[in-house]
Enzyme design. Sequence first.
Site: not given
Ligand code: DGL
Length: 260
Positions: A6-7, A38-39, A69, A71, A147, A179-181
């Site tokens: 993931d990012s 990464y967004g 992730c 993204t 984060e 988004c996994t975050h």
């Molecule tokens: N966790 C990520 C996702 O599922 C990336 C979020 C990011 O880095 O912007 O999209």
Amino acid sequence: MIGIFDSGSGGLSVLREIIKILPEEKYAYYADNAFCPYGEKTPEFIRERGRTITDFLLEKGADIIVVACNTATAAAISSLRSEYPVKFIGMEPAVKPAALSSATGVIGVLATAGTLKGSKYLTTKGLYEDDVKIVERVGKGFVELVEKGILEGPEAEATVRESLVPLLDAGADRIVLGCTHYPFLINVIRKLAWPGVKIIDPAPAVARHLTEVMVTEGLVRKDGGPVLPDIGIYASGDDSSARRLLSLILEEDNLKIKDN
Ligand code: DGL
């Protein structure tokens, strides 16, 4: 070995669901936090990071890779699949279960700008938008909170409120976490959401899909393996945030892992 990336630490919300089903596997988790978020990055940039990380995970011994992730799935999974001989499992925004279960006929999607622009999401959305109204918002600032390990409290609530309330105001009774975050902010999201609103996280479905693919491909460990999950954490930046979040998950789920 299952490679996951993931990012940053967000993909740990997916690892969490995977280790519930496959507790005896070996895992290498890579947080690309030197390049997080990464967004707003270009698909080309994310594809290049995807290659570098895939090379690293293969080097560690991964025989299947989870792109944990949304993204990176949107930007890179097709090219990774065409360039490498291993299987890649990606994230899918859970529009379908949300659309099928909504009583108000309005569903809300929270995701990054990259995911919302991606062809995969747009195709899925196209399948359901005649039946339900789909409203979207970027979870602005959500990734940064996670984060930093800020998962609740006034700052998290103010940030979540800003993106969530417009979806609720539009009548959404299902909120898809794209988004996994974002699942790490679920307590705040639940607290701010109105009664009857359900939050949908695709991670359990992704974990089930991974398991099916591993069974089909003959990748499930059969050698008696470690009794506890064996998890290696790697990062392009400081790995302490990913390690902290992993400890939190293990504590909440009352799980132990092999000491590394
Ligand atoms: N966790 C990520 C996702 O599922 C990336 C979020 C990011 O880095 O912007 O999209």
